[in-house]
Design a protein around this motif. Structure first.
Motif, PDB file in Angstrom:
ATOM      1  N   UNK A  32       0.823  -1.208   0.000  1.00 21.88           N
ATOM      2  CA  UNK A  32       0.000   0.000   0.000  1.00 21.88           C
ATOM      3  C   UNK A  32       0.861   1.264   0.000  1.00 21.88           C
ATOM      4  N   UNK A  33       0.225   2.423   0.143  1.00 23.55           N
ATOM      5  CA  UNK A  33       0.931   3.702   0.047  1.00 23.55           C
ATOM      6  C   UNK A  33       2.049   3.812   1.080  1.00 23.55           C
ATOM      7  N   UNK A 185      -7.656   4.958  -1.773  1.00 28.51           N
ATOM      8  CA  UNK A 185      -7.045   5.980  -0.923  1.00 28.51           C
ATOM      9  C   UNK A 185      -5.950   5.389  -0.030  1.00 28.51           C
ATOM     10  N   UNK A 186      -5.999   4.086   0.191  1.00 25.10           N
ATOM     11  CA  UNK A 186      -5.016   3.403   1.029  1.00 25.10           C
ATOM     12  C   UNK A 186      -4.002   2.625   0.193  1.00 25.10           C
ATOM     13  N   UNK A 187      -4.499   2.001  -0.872  1.00 25.11           N
ATOM     14  CA  UNK A 187      -3.655   1.131  -1.690  1.00 25.11           C
ATOM     15  C   UNK A 187      -2.956   1.884  -2.819  1.00 25.11           C
ATOM     16  N   UNK A 188      -3.511   3.041  -3.184  1.00 23.22           N
ATOM     17  CA  UNK A 188      -2.951   3.800  -4.299  1.00 23.22           C
ATOM     18  C   UNK A 188      -3.518   3.386  -5.642  1.00 23.22           C
ATOM     19  N   UNK A 189      -4.404   2.400  -5.637  1.00 24.22           N
ATOM     20  CA  UNK A 189      -5.061   1.916  -6.848  1.00 24.22           C
ATOM     21  C   UNK A 189      -6.249   1.074  -6.405  1.00 24.22           C
ATOM     22  N   UNK A 190      -7.074   0.658  -7.343  1.00 19.92           N
ATOM     23  CA  UNK A 190      -8.200  -0.208  -7.010  1.00 19.92           C
ATOM     24  C   UNK A 190      -7.696  -1.559  -6.511  1.00 19.92           C
ATOM     25  N   UNK A 191      -8.457  -2.168  -5.600  1.00 17.24           N
ATOM     26  CA  UNK A 191      -8.134  -3.526  -5.175  1.00 17.24           C
ATOM     27  C   UNK A 191      -8.321  -4.456  -6.362  1.00 17.24           C
ATOM     28  N   UNK A 192      -7.362  -5.367  -6.565  1.00 26.13           N
ATOM     29  CA  UNK A 192      -7.460  -6.263  -7.707  1.00 26.13           C
ATOM     30  C   UNK A 192      -6.972  -7.656  -7.367  1.00 26.13           C
ATOM     31  N   UNK A 193      -7.486  -8.614  -8.107  1.00 24.72           N
ATOM     32  CA  UNK A 193      -7.077 -10.007  -7.926  1.00 24.72           C
ATOM     33  C   UNK A 193      -6.811 -10.625  -9.291  1.00 24.72           C
ATOM     34  N   UNK A 194      -5.968 -11.636  -9.301  1.00 23.32           N
ATOM     35  CA  UNK A 194      -5.761 -12.445 -10.494  1.00 23.32           C
ATOM     36  C   UNK A 194      -6.768 -13.588 -10.470  1.00 23.32           C
TER      37      UNK A 194
END
Length: 286
Positions: A32-33, A185-194
């Motif tokens: 995260x950030x 706002x916390x991760x710096x990008x959208x949450x994503x999964x493979x």
């Protein structure tokens, strides 16, 4: 990028590499950030001092050993995804420490001497709350002393988002509550999964995808998503009902574009927001 696994045997036998380096320390779930600041700081120090840029992380999660009844076994970013992120950040070498019961009882000094000094560290970078050694007795205020002054250290201070500490715990809480729209706002990008597309069970209207068990998924429900596969970028909606009786984790995905545009194989799913829809039958009302 080189990946080196460290454990009691490699350390004791001298198999670990002594490579003068600036080392970013931490578990880094989510990257995260706050983690990104640690990595950026270590990289800048490495470039300035002519050192290798290194990361030292741990596997499995320490809780699996020290708190087995509350072990964290699903992650914002599983280890393989963290390694991919580190590579994109320009990391030269990643040390993955095998977090065993024997490792957990090392004194703070033993950990620093055997592992951190053992890989040739010249500068340590970690977050303000990084703790190490038996019961986390070592802190960033003691780390230079435990290294006998062999390396310098930089402590990265807390980063807040609207008064809340940016951390993996905050992101996990939002996943558990389905508030994926707050995660950037916390991760710096959208949450994503493979995920993996199985065309053999997909229909003309729906793509069925499976997600590996290492990922922590949001609260079950209906979500606005974006799907990426190679050069393909498609908006859509998915329904996540939770694991089935066999422990399988399958998402039903409805996309705006024809299903034929999605090939069998790996895709990336970005979670945009949770919808009010309660049933997959309503998904066409986009």
């Amino acid at each position: 990028m080189e990946t080196v696994k460290l454990n009691e045997k490699t350390i004791c036998s001298g198999q670990s590499m002594r490579r003068p380096s600036a080392v970013a320390l931490g578990f880094f779930d989510g990257v995260h950030i706050g983690h990104q600041k640690i990595l950026q700081t270590a990289k800048q120090i490495a470039e300035k001092q002519g050192l290798a840029f290194a990361v030292m992380t741990f596997d499995p999660h320490p809780s699996k050993v020290v708190k087995p009844d509350r072990a964290i076994e699903q992650f914002i970013t599983p280890l393989h995804e963290k390694l991919a992120i580190f590579s994109r950040c320009g990391v030269d070498v990643v040390y993955v420490v095998d977090f065993t019961q024997a490792f957990a009882v090392l004194s703070p000094r033993e950990f620093i001497q055997n592992y951190v000094c053992g890989v040739g560290c010249k500068h340590v970078v970690a977050g303000f709350d990084f703790a190490y050694g038996f019961r986390g007795q070592g802190t960033m205020d003691t780390i230079v002393a435990h290294g006998d002054g062999v390396f310098d250290a930089t402590k990265v201070e807390k980063i807040d988002c609207q008064g809340e500490k940016i951390g993996s715990t905050a992101i996990r809480q939002r996943l558990e509550n389905g508030k994926v729209e707050e995660i950037p706002s916390f991760l710096g990008k959208a949450f994503e999964v493979k995920a993996f597309v199985d065309r053999s069970v997909s229909s003309r209207e729906t793509v069925y995808v499976s997600v590996e068990k290492d990922y922590k998924l949001p609260k079950p429900g209906v979500y606005q998503i974006k799907v990426e596969q190679q050069a393909l970028r498609i908006e859509g909606i998915c329904e996540w009902q939770g694991e089935d009786f066999n422990g399988e984790r399958r998402l039903d995905v409805y996309l705006k574009e024809p299903m034929s545009s999605v090939l069998e194989g790996d895709i990336n799913i970005q979670w945009v927001r949770k919808r009010q829809d309660q049933k997959f039958g309503k998904l066409r009302a986009m």
